[in-house]
Structures are given as C-alpha cells and as structure tokens.
Design an enzyme around this catalytic site. Structure first.
Site: not given
Lengths: 138, 285
Positions: B87-88
């Site tokens: 998720c980044g």
C-alpha cells in the site's frame, strides 16, 4: 400538537434512533428517570436496562431499546443517549438471549457473591434483551 | 537485444502481475467504501462524547487519575499500522512519524503496536515494545477496548506517564496523513465553552465524579476505536492508489515491450526475406 423532545440514540456503530418523542424513560445510574420536554439540563450515567420512548407522531408508537450502560444528556429540547449497544426487538435473537441468560445465571450462582460484577452485568444484559423482545425470562 | 522468446515471456509475466494488481485495486476500492461508511457512522458518537466531556469540564469535574498530568519519565507511543503491505509508503510513513515522536519523547519511550507491519519495521528499533496486537481477526470494537484498557491500565499503574497515539488520519481518498495525538492523560478542558452561569446549570447523576469516572474510559476506548477505523480506511485508500499506479505502470511496460517485440519479429522476418532473395539472386548469377 403536544410538545416534543428530540431523541438521539447513538452507538459507536450507528445512530439507532433519531426523532421527536413525547417522553423518554431511561434506567439512570441513580434510579430510573423520565425526561419530558423542557427538562432541566442533566447528564446521567445509565445502568444496563431498557430505554423506552413514545414517538411524537400521532400514533404514539412506543420504542424500546435494551441498552448496556452508557450515558444520557438531557437539555430542554434534546436528549442524547450514548451507549455501546442499543438493541431493539428486531435486533434480538430470543434463543441466543435466553441461552445467555441461563449461562449468566449459572455463573453468577457459582460465584457465591464474591466479586461478581461481571456476572451481574451479564444477567442484567440478558434480562434487558428478553424484556425488549417480550420473551419469557428463563 | 533480448530474443523474441524472452520478450514474449516477459510480457506474459507482466500481464499476470497486472491482473493481480488490478484485482487488489478493485478489492481496496470496494472495501474503502465500507470503511468510509463505518467512519461516518461513528461520527455522531464522537460528537456526543466530546459534548458530554465538555459539559463535565464546565461543571467542574477535573479530578480523575486519567486526567492527571505528571512528570513524564516513561513516555509511550501507541502506533497503528496495517497488517499487510503493498500500500505504498503508508506503513513506512506511520512508522517514521512514530519514530519522530519517540525521538522527541526520549529513549525511555515504550511502544504499543497495533498492526503487523509496525512490529516488523520496529523490531530492531532501540525502543522497548510493550505490547503488540494484530489488526485482523478481532472486531474493531473489541480490539479498541482491549488496546484502550491495556494502555489505560499501564498509565494508571504508573508504567507510562504520557501516551501519544500515532495513527493515520483519513483526509480524502488521495490524502492520508500520519497524525500524532495525545491520548493520555486526557485533556478534557479542551474546547470548554465559557458560558453564563445561568446556562451552566447541568445536573449530574449520580454526581460529577462518577459520571466522569464512567465517561473517561469510554472516551479513551472510543478514541482508539475511531483511530482504528480511520487507519483502516487510510490503508485501503493508500492501497487503492498504489495498486492503481502499479496497474498503470504494468500497462505501460506491456505496451513498450510489445512494441519492441513486434519490431524484433519484423526485423527477423525482414532478415529472412533478405536472405531468401539474396540466395535466389546468387543462384541466378
């Protein structure tokens, strides 16, 4: 038109009721109490029990919630009930509640009165649910 | 120059990756909506609790162990992260914010961690990990209660003197901000409205002290619960963005490689034709 008071029943997961009512009867921390319109400002704790209100919609529909403790804030024209759980008859699984009531009563009996706050609460919670569901107590 | 076969394999594997990232993107998109609804549903409760605390502060209730400011010997950071990655920079940003907070607080800082990723990233940090809870597997209401109880108990027992909650604030689907907030001791005076004495005539039942004693733990519990909801919504939003970018990037790579692949194939065909023509010419001669 009869005077009315705004009632909000709020739980962390949802607003369970919001609307105008004629009277609210709640299991207050220092005894049951009723709030009519123009009640003096007040903040009270709630015991586990049944919260009742009569909706101001002409039909005088009655609503009931089993509440497991919480708080109630009353001002002259508004009443906010804050609780972890508020269950209406439709939310309650009668068989599960009856089983809970039986189990809670048993474990309370086993405690013989020593440090049994939790058990007492469980019994009261089951009883409140059954009362709202209008099912016989076990 | 890679061979035609190599290129073809590469495109195939990229397509598989893209399929996965696209699926993850859609899952995150669906769950973010639900998480946002849960967050919205919790908002009236937040307002009501805040209101009641303010009334209590106005009513002069200031005496409770959870409100007590004392000299900070052992600060604590309660950090919420996700259980999963992909998720980044979501988890890293939260961890960095927690480390910054801990750095200002001092080397005695104890860490309370919610979410697997935080634990993985902070396992080798110089700070002591006092407790860890995984995020998944427990309903948030229950998890929030457990976390709040543990932190409050430690605070009341004097194990920690100050607790900062580091969680992600869900600003929008695009922006999620790691935010440190002081959780304990509770500062209830905040936003107390000064009102004329006539208005300030609340009655408290049974009395201010017991209402406060009942409300404060609920307040802490709910603050934790709400932070859990916001952090989860943020996680989904971050994943949605990360996976959307990954899908786009894979698409671009596939396009580029397909072009190279076609050129290579064309070059091979041209070469073969040239060879044939060349051979025929040679035979004629």
């Amino acid at each position: 038109m009869a005077a009315s008071i705004d009632l909000d029943v709020v739980t962390p997961g949802a607003v369970k009721f919001q609307g105008k009512v004629e009277i609210v009867v709640a299991p207050g921390g220092a005894g049951d109490l009723a709030a009519l319109p123009n009640h003096a400002p007040m903040l009270t704790t709630l015991r586990i029990g049944v919260l009742r209100a009569t909706v101001a919609d002409g039909e005088k529909r009655r609503i009931e919630f089993a509440v497991n403790g919480g708080f109630m804030q009353i001002t002259p024209n508004k009443c906010v009930v804050l609780t972890d759980m508020a269950l209406s008859a439709a939310d309650i699984n009668i068989e599960a509640a009856q089983a809970d009531a039986r189990r809670a009563a048993e474990s309370l009996a086993q405690k013989h009165g020593a440090d049994d706050v939790r058990e007492r609460e469980a019994v009261a919670w089951a009883a409140a649910q059954l009362e709202v569901a209008r099912a016989p107590h076990v | 120059m890679p061979t035609l076969r190599q290129l073809r394999d590469r495109v195939k594997s990229l397509k598989n990756t893209q399929q996965i990232t696209r699926a993850m993107k859609m899952v995150a998109g669906a769950r973010i909506r639900r998480a946002e609804l849960a967050m919205k549903a919790a908002r009236p409760y937040a307002t009501a609790v805040g209101d009641m605390l303010r009334e209590l502060a106005n009513g002069g209730a200031k005496d409770h162990p959870l409100l007590q400011e004392r000299e900070v010997r052992t600060p604590a950071v309660l950090l919420m992260t996700a259980d999963k990655g992909l998720c980044g920079a979501f988890n890293s940003n939260l961890v960095r914010s927690a480390l910054n907070t801990a750095k200002t607080a001092g080397p005695q800082t104890r860490l309370y961690l919610v979410g697997l990723k935080g634990r993985v990233q902070l396992r080798k940090s110089p700070y002591e990990i006092a407790e860890y809870w995984p995020l998944l597997g427990t309903p948030f209401a229950e998890l929030g209660r457990a976390v709040a109880r543990k932190v409050s108990d430690d605070f009341l027992a004097g194990l920690v003197d100050d607790v900062t909650l580091v969680s992600s604030r869900f600003v929008s689907t695009i922006v999620q901000r790691p935010t440190p907030v002081r959780l304990l001791p509770v500062s209830s005076g905040e936003g107390a409205v000064r009102r004329s004495p006539t208005q300030n005539s609340y009655e408290f039942e049974p009395d201010t002290k017991s209402v406060l004693a009942a409300l404060l733990p609920k307040y802490v519990e709910f603050t934790v619960f709400q932070a859990l909801l916001e952090t989860q919504a943020s996680e989904f939003a971050a994943r949605l963005l990360a996976m959307s970018n990954a899908t786009d990037n894979a698409g671009k790579l596939i396009d580029d490689l397909t072009l190279v692949m076609n050129k290579t194939r064309q070059a091979a065909i041209t070469k073969e034709i040239l060879e044939i023509v060349g051979g025929a010419e040679a035979l004629k001669g």
